[in-house]
Design a protein around this motif. Sequence first.
Motif, PDB file in Angstrom:
ATOM      1  N   ARG A  63       1.001  -0.787   0.148  1.00 20.89           N
ATOM      2  CA  ARG A  63       0.036   0.279   0.361  1.00 20.89           C
ATOM      3  C   ARG A  63       0.846   1.383   0.277  1.00 20.89           C
ATOM      4  NH1 ARG A  63      -2.137   3.419   3.373  1.00 20.89           N
ATOM      5  NH2 ARG A  63      -1.125   2.460   5.280  1.00 20.89           N
ATOM      6  N   SER A 100       2.749   1.619  -3.285  1.00 25.41           N
ATOM      7  CA  SER A 100       1.308   2.078  -4.836  1.00 25.41           C
ATOM      8  C   SER A 100       1.132   3.460  -4.868  1.00 25.41           C
ATOM      9  CB  SER A 100       0.166   0.966  -4.742  1.00 25.41           C
ATOM     10  OG  SER A 100      -0.308   2.053  -3.393  1.00 25.41           O
ATOM     11  N   ALA A 101       1.002   4.764  -3.907  1.00 26.82           N
ATOM     12  CA  ALA A 101       1.089   5.795  -4.796  1.00 26.82           C
ATOM     13  C   ALA A 101       2.077   6.480  -5.238  1.00 26.82           C
ATOM     14  CB  ALA A 101       0.373   6.645  -3.549  1.00 26.82           C
ATOM     15  N   TYR A 131       7.416  -2.257  -5.879  1.00 34.24           N
ATOM     16  CA  TYR A 131       5.990  -2.759  -6.128  1.00 34.24           C
ATOM     17  C   TYR A 131       5.413  -4.098  -6.874  1.00 34.24           C
ATOM     18  CZ  TYR A 131       0.748  -2.331  -7.400  1.00 34.24           C
ATOM     19  OH  TYR A 131      -0.624  -2.708  -7.165  1.00 34.24           O
ATOM     20  N   GLU A 141      -3.456   1.394  -3.691  1.00 34.95           N
ATOM     21  CA  GLU A 141      -3.790   1.640  -2.073  1.00 34.95           C
ATOM     22  C   GLU A 141      -5.241   2.190  -1.833  1.00 34.95           C
ATOM     23  OE1 GLU A 141      -3.524   5.172   0.797  1.00 34.95           O
ATOM     24  OE2 GLU A 141      -4.587   5.263  -0.946  1.00 34.95           O
ATOM     25  N   ARG A 201      -5.975  -0.365   1.292  1.00 33.03           N
ATOM     26  CA  ARG A 201      -6.382   0.455   2.814  1.00 33.03           C
ATOM     27  C   ARG A 201      -7.635   0.207   3.109  1.00 33.03           C
ATOM     28  NH1 ARG A 201      -8.503   5.733   3.032  1.00 33.03           N
ATOM     29  NH2 ARG A 201      -7.233   5.517   0.755  1.00 33.03           N
TER      30      ARG A 201
END
Length: 114
Positions: free
Chosen positions: A13, A16-17, A55, A90, A94
């Motif tokens: 997570r 990813s952003a 990733y 993400e 979450r």
Amino acid sequence: MDIKTAGALRRLRLVSAPEAVSFLVLLLCSVLKRTTDFNAVPVMGAVHGVLFILYVIFWADAWNKAKWPLKTAALYFVLSILPTGGFFAERRLRRESEDALIASRARNEGIVNA
């Protein structure tokens, strides 16, 4: 969810952003390279490459530890290839970790027998 699985999902997570942002910046740099004298593609290419490799490593670890079905694992991999897919990954990760935490607390309090 055990602590190793939660850690694997958290790592995926968290990367990813930034991976999605680096992809978009790399696309912007590619356009600027062709339209102006500005060329940051080698630098952004390297940054994005490192983030993409992280990733994929974290994706494989999360797939192994979370025991995702093939469809879920493929979805998270495809999201890494799409320019804005990392943002969606993400958000889903979450939500998945929050749901697992709620279920774990419910089991600990004896609300759910699962």
